[in-house]
Design a protein around this motif. Structure first.
Motif, PDB file in Angstrom:
ATOM      1  N   ASN A 170       0.806  -1.228   0.000  1.00 40.94           N
ATOM      2  CA  ASN A 170       0.000   0.000   0.000  1.00 40.94           C
ATOM      3  C   ASN A 170       0.840   1.280   0.000  1.00 40.94           C
ATOM      4  O   ASN A 170       0.531   2.239   0.697  1.00 40.94           O
ATOM      5  CB  ASN A 170      -0.977   0.014   1.182  1.00 40.94           C
ATOM      6  N   ILE A 171       1.888   1.290  -0.797  1.00 41.59           N
ATOM      7  CA  ILE A 171       2.733   2.472  -0.929  1.00 41.59           C
ATOM      8  C   ILE A 171       2.409   3.089  -2.284  1.00 41.59           C
ATOM      9  O   ILE A 171       2.577   2.455  -3.323  1.00 41.59           O
ATOM     10  CB  ILE A 171       4.227   2.108  -0.809  1.00 41.59           C
ATOM     11  N   GLU A 172       1.927   4.328  -2.254  1.00 41.90           N
ATOM     12  CA  GLU A 172       1.421   4.949  -3.475  1.00 41.90           C
ATOM     13  C   GLU A 172       2.504   5.347  -4.470  1.00 41.90           C
ATOM     14  O   GLU A 172       2.330   5.196  -5.669  1.00 41.90           O
ATOM     15  CB  GLU A 172       0.546   6.152  -3.128  1.00 41.90           C
ATOM     16  N   GLN A 173       3.609   5.899  -4.018  1.00 45.34           N
ATOM     17  CA  GLN A 173       4.700   6.285  -4.916  1.00 45.34           C
ATOM     18  C   GLN A 173       5.988   5.620  -4.426  1.00 45.34           C
ATOM     19  O   GLN A 173       6.786   6.238  -3.716  1.00 45.34           O
ATOM     20  CB  GLN A 173       4.834   7.801  -4.976  1.00 45.34           C
ATOM     21  N   LEU A 205      16.082   2.749  -2.917  1.00 44.89           N
ATOM     22  CA  LEU A 205      16.849   2.654  -1.670  1.00 44.89           C
ATOM     23  C   LEU A 205      17.044   1.205  -1.241  1.00 44.89           C
ATOM     24  O   LEU A 205      18.140   0.804  -0.844  1.00 44.89           O
ATOM     25  CB  LEU A 205      16.162   3.457  -0.554  1.00 44.89           C
ATOM     26  N   TRP A 206      15.973   0.420  -1.318  1.00 46.86           N
ATOM     27  CA  TRP A 206      16.054  -0.975  -0.884  1.00 46.86           C
ATOM     28  C   TRP A 206      16.976  -1.787  -1.790  1.00 46.86           C
ATOM     29  O   TRP A 206      17.851  -2.508  -1.297  1.00 46.86           O
ATOM     30  CB  TRP A 206      14.653  -1.592  -0.835  1.00 46.86           C
ATOM     31  N   THR A 207      16.824  -1.652  -3.108  1.00 49.27           N
ATOM     32  CA  THR A 207      17.709  -2.413  -3.997  1.00 49.27           C
ATOM     33  C   THR A 207      19.152  -1.914  -3.879  1.00 49.27           C
ATOM     34  O   THR A 207      20.085  -2.696  -4.024  1.00 49.27           O
ATOM     35  CB  THR A 207      17.230  -2.370  -5.467  1.00 49.27           C
ATOM     36  N   LYS A 247      17.939 -10.445   4.747  1.00 50.55           N
ATOM     37  CA  LYS A 247      16.998 -10.321   5.855  1.00 50.55           C
ATOM     38  C   LYS A 247      17.115  -8.956   6.531  1.00 50.55           C
ATOM     39  O   LYS A 247      16.109  -8.287   6.793  1.00 50.55           O
ATOM     40  CB  LYS A 247      17.231 -11.426   6.888  1.00 50.55           C
ATOM     41  N   GLU A 248      18.347  -8.511   6.791  1.00 50.12           N
ATOM     42  CA  GLU A 248      18.537  -7.227   7.477  1.00 50.12           C
ATOM     43  C   GLU A 248      18.066  -6.050   6.615  1.00 50.12           C
ATOM     44  O   GLU A 248      17.444  -5.117   7.118  1.00 50.12           O
ATOM     45  CB  GLU A 248      20.003  -7.062   7.877  1.00 50.12           C
ATOM     46  N   ALA A 249      18.334  -6.094   5.312  1.00 50.18           N
ATOM     47  CA  ALA A 249      17.874  -5.021   4.430  1.00 50.18           C
ATOM     48  C   ALA A 249      16.351  -4.993   4.364  1.00 50.18           C
ATOM     49  O   ALA A 249      15.732  -3.919   4.352  1.00 50.18           O
ATOM     50  CB  ALA A 249      18.458  -5.196   3.030  1.00 50.18           C
ATOM     51  N   THR A 250      15.742  -6.170   4.372  1.00 46.48           N
ATOM     52  CA  THR A 250      14.279  -6.253   4.322  1.00 46.48           C
ATOM     53  C   THR A 250      13.674  -5.812   5.665  1.00 46.48           C
ATOM     54  O   THR A 250      12.650  -5.113   5.690  1.00 46.48           O
ATOM     55  CB  THR A 250      13.832  -7.666   3.939  1.00 46.48           C
ATOM     56  N   ASP A 251      14.314  -6.181   6.770  1.00 43.72           N
ATOM     57  CA  ASP A 251      13.858  -5.690   8.091  1.00 43.72           C
ATOM     58  C   ASP A 251      13.906  -4.172   8.129  1.00 43.72           C
ATOM     59  O   ASP A 251      12.984  -3.522   8.635  1.00 43.72           O
ATOM     60  CB  ASP A 251      14.745  -6.254   9.214  1.00 43.72           C
ATOM     61  N   ALA A 301      11.051   1.043   8.013  1.00 40.12           N
ATOM     62  CA  ALA A 301      10.895   2.368   7.421  1.00 40.12           C
ATOM     63  C   ALA A 301       9.472   2.641   6.950  1.00 40.12           C
ATOM     64  O   ALA A 301       9.030   3.800   6.954  1.00 40.12           O
ATOM     65  CB  ALA A 301      11.853   2.511   6.240  1.00 40.12           C
ATOM     66  N   ILE A 302       8.730   1.600   6.579  1.00 39.56           N
ATOM     67  CA  ILE A 302       7.376   1.827   6.041  1.00 39.56           C
ATOM     68  C   ILE A 302       6.287   1.755   7.104  1.00 39.56           C
ATOM     69  O   ILE A 302       5.129   1.998   6.801  1.00 39.56           O
ATOM     70  CB  ILE A 302       7.054   0.873   4.873  1.00 39.56           C
ATOM     71  N   LYS A 303       6.653   1.456   8.344  1.00 35.66           N
ATOM     72  CA  LYS A 303       5.631   1.404   9.401  1.00 35.66           C
ATOM     73  C   LYS A 303       5.282   2.774   9.883  1.00 35.66           C
ATOM     74  O   LYS A 303       5.965   3.717   9.840  1.00 35.66           O
ATOM     75  CB  LYS A 303       6.111   0.549  10.554  1.00 35.66           C
TER      76      LYS A 303
END
Length: 194
Positions: A144-147, A154-156, A183-187, A192-194
């Motif tokens: 549910n992230i619009e843009q 950043l994540w990649t 795992k750490e990058a995904t955590d 960041a999105i919470k």
């Protein structure tokens, strides 16, 4: 396919495999059509009949190499749980970018880009990479992230940070280290999105 067409296809394949070997070993600038012809076991005139310039041969070689790459990491995004989908994607994405062929290609492009900037343009023109687009669709639909473009970048970028040392000649990380990094990058992403 006729016998004549089959023979042409076999010659084209032999030239491309020889060119890949020479380009990866010597770079674009130092590679010679004479050496490529010798490794392909044919005359230089035959090589030029199929590929009129070294740049066209290089582009065809990149296309062949691109077709060998497998973007199966995108299949991970189908997992029902978004976190597991992204962790699985991350692990396979990192492994793909640490593969021997990918590292060799990246090193070639980096080392040759100052002398022959056109090869980088040709590399990116070879085929479309829809990874960012697929990730943006996933982030929009499942998180549910619009843009999501900046967040995807950043994540990649975090995922690929592990590749820098390998590009500089360091030993590739172990499977366990790759999994931990994914795992750490995904955590970090989920925090960041919470």
């Amino acid at each position: 396919m006729s016998k004549l067409e089959h023979n042409k296809q076999m010659k084209r394949q032999a030239i491309l495999l020889a060119a890949q070997q020479v380009f990866m070993a010597e770079g674009f600038e130092l590679a010679s059509m004479d050496k490529i012809a010798a490794i392909a076991q044919m005359t230089k005139q035959t090589v030029y009949r199929y590929y009129p310039s070294k740049l066209e041969l290089f582009q065809a070689t990149l296309t062949m190499m691109g077709e060998q790459f497998n973007d199966s990491f995108l299949l991970s995004l189908q997992h029902a749980d978004p976190r597991q989908a992204l962790e699985s994607f991350a692990k396979e994405f990192i492994e793909f970018h640490l593969s021997e062929a990918h590292i060799a290609t990246a090193r070639l492009l980096i080392s040759e880009s100052a002398k022959s900037p056109e090869i980088v343009s040709h590399f990116y023109a070879v085929g479309s990479d829809d990874t960012d687009e697929k990730l943006q669709q996933f982030f929009t639909a499942r998180l549910n992230i619009e843009q999501p473009q900046s967040l995807v970048n950043l994540w990649t970028g975090m995922l690929l940070s592990i590749r820098s040392a390998v590009l500089m000649g360091r030993i590739s990380p172990t499977a366990l280290e790759i999994q931990q990094h994914a795992k750490e990058a995904t955590d970090f992403l989920f925090a960041a999105i919470k």
